[in-house]
Write a protein that holds these residues in place. Sequence first.
Motif, short mmCIF file in Angstrom:
data_model
loop_
_atom_site.label_atom_id
_atom_site.label_comp_id
_atom_site.label_asym_id
_atom_site.label_seq_id
_atom_site.Cartn_x
_atom_site.Cartn_y
_atom_site.Cartn_z
N LYS A 15 0.82 -1.21 0.00
CA LYS A 15 0.00 0.00 0.00
C LYS A 15 0.86 1.26 0.00
CE LYS A 15 -4.14 -1.93 2.15
NZ LYS A 15 -4.99 -1.94 3.34
N ARG A 16 1.95 1.21 0.75
CA ARG A 16 2.86 2.37 0.74
C ARG A 16 3.49 2.55 -0.63
NH1 ARG A 16 4.44 0.22 5.97
NH2 ARG A 16 3.56 1.52 7.63
N ALA A 17 3.83 1.44 -1.27
CA ALA A 17 4.40 1.53 -2.61
C ALA A 17 3.40 2.12 -3.58
CB ALA A 17 4.84 0.14 -3.08
N ILE A 18 2.13 1.75 -3.46
CA ILE A 18 1.08 2.31 -4.31
C ILE A 18 0.90 3.80 -4.03
CG2 ILE A 18 -1.40 2.27 -4.80
CD1 ILE A 18 -1.33 -0.76 -4.27
N ALA A 19 0.93 4.15 -2.75
CA ALA A 19 0.75 5.56 -2.37
C ALA A 19 1.87 6.44 -2.91
CB ALA A 19 0.66 5.69 -0.85
N ASP A 20 3.04 5.86 -3.11
CA ASP A 20 4.19 6.63 -3.61
C ASP A 20 4.23 6.74 -5.12
OD1 ASP A 20 5.10 7.07 -1.04
OD2 ASP A 20 6.45 5.33 -1.03
N LEU A 21 3.33 6.06 -5.81
CA LEU A 21 3.34 6.11 -7.27
C LEU A 21 3.00 7.52 -7.76
CD1 LEU A 21 1.42 2.80 -8.13
CD2 LEU A 21 3.88 3.22 -8.35
N PRO A 22 3.68 8.00 -8.78
CA PRO A 22 3.32 9.31 -9.35
C PRO A 22 2.02 9.21 -10.12
CG PRO A 22 4.99 8.26 -10.70
CD PRO A 22 4.81 7.37 -9.49
N ALA A 23 1.49 10.34 -10.50
CA ALA A 23 0.29 10.35 -11.35
C ALA A 23 0.61 9.64 -12.65
CB ALA A 23 -0.15 11.78 -11.62
N PRO A 24 -0.35 8.91 -13.23
CA PRO A 24 -0.09 8.17 -14.47
C PRO A 24 0.42 9.09 -15.58
CG PRO A 24 -2.22 7.56 -13.55
CD PRO A 24 -1.73 8.73 -12.77
N PRO A 25 1.43 8.67 -16.34
CA PRO A 25 1.94 9.49 -17.45
C PRO A 25 0.85 9.89 -18.44
CG PRO A 25 3.43 7.65 -17.02
CD PRO A 25 2.21 7.43 -16.17
N THR A 26 -0.12 9.00 -18.67
CA THR A 26 -1.21 9.31 -19.59
C THR A 26 -1.99 10.54 -19.12
OG1 THR A 26 -1.41 6.96 -20.16
CG2 THR A 26 -3.27 8.39 -20.72
N HIS A 27 -2.26 10.61 -17.82
CA HIS A 27 -2.99 11.75 -17.28
C HIS A 27 -2.13 13.01 -17.30
CE1 HIS A 27 -6.10 9.15 -14.87
NE2 HIS A 27 -6.27 9.12 -16.16
N GLN A 28 -0.84 12.87 -16.97
CA GLN A 28 0.04 14.03 -16.98
C GLN A 28 0.12 14.64 -18.38
OE1 GLN A 28 3.77 14.01 -14.82
NE2 GLN A 28 3.25 12.08 -13.83
N LYS A 29 0.25 13.79 -19.38
CA LYS A 29 0.33 14.29 -20.75
C LYS A 29 -0.96 14.97 -21.18
CE LYS A 29 3.70 10.79 -22.20
NZ LYS A 29 3.92 9.57 -23.04
#
Length: 390
Positions: free
Chosen positions: A43-57
């Motif tokens: 769960k901590r690893a998931i919480a540390d994930l950045p926003a998806p590149p698809t959404h950022q783009k």
Amino acid sequence: MKKIKLWLLDTPVKFKTWLGTKQESLSTETSEELPLDFVKSVKRAIADLPAPPTHQKAVQAAFVEAIARWRENPDAPNSLVILGSPLDEMSRLFRDTLEAWENENGLRVRSVKSQMCPHDYAEIKTNFQVELGVGEGFSPDNPELEARQETIVIPRLDWCFLRCIGGLEAIELLRDTIYKDASRFWLIGCNQLAWTYLDYVVQVSAYFQQTQLLPQLNGSQLQEWLQPARRELKLYFNGSLDELDEEEQAKLQEQYFDRLANISQGITSVAANLWLRSLYSESPETDASDSPDADSNSTVQPIGQGKANLPDLPVLLPEDRYLLYSLLLHGGMSLSHLALSLGETESNVQARVHFLWLNDAIERDRNFLWVEPAHYPRISSLLAQNNFLV
């Protein structure tokens, strides 16, 4: 290129890593329960994930195009609204997107943190007036094109109002300010349910004319986004890795994530929750050291990855639908705000909150409440069937 000042009008980011999720809900009927330490680690690893590149783009492309028009055309719209689901982490998305854009374009980011939700909603309008420098007799000092160098970012419009008497004052102030002040560009995030509600009650779409819907992620995009959290796991697929070659493993992964994208509606938090729920501890007779890829000194416990499924909803009373709708409308809220939005006493609402929490329909971190992501697809469908504004 001229530098543009960027103000980040943010709110306290809620803790949505569901570290307190009830452990029994994470195991399957035919598997062993996952170790609690393992669950917390993932769960901590998931919480540390950045926003998806698809959404950022998607956000960056829409923002760059909109702000270029605004700086070149005096009549161009001066706002852009990014619409996501009630569970999308818009604050993180905007932060990751704008930091990347800042590094490439020399944009100076200034964060202005307004203590709004879950604090007293009645203070939101006053906070806006102080932080945005608006009030009676307000008028922009430099309305000319060359003066258009300031962007204000509000990641969570759904945290700037409350569905109660007097709860829309900040939205009305913001609406009027954006209409009158062409010298600033406004980048705003909002969940689709809240946007539908605000458009119904105060016609926000007439003032915020440019909107961009976040794309739903497909299976390969979800797999790529979750990969950092999955990298350290030795996953087994309905049996030992010895029984599968690389091509078969890749095919199973593709099928798994295509299904995950379908049932999660391509929403990252829902997909991550369902993925974690599909993991289980391998039976004792399965030894990770049997795998040709396993390190002989490794103590990593083999983890199986079963079929991802939506959990069943508990039996809901009619009043529970209004409670869940309010939580989705605001993307989460405090118990006191929830009671105000429902027109009920806190004690009455707390009883139903406790029932829904025990039955895994909602989660909480201290006094902050939100809908359990794994249940979102079925809850949203249920609300739509019962004529809620979704």
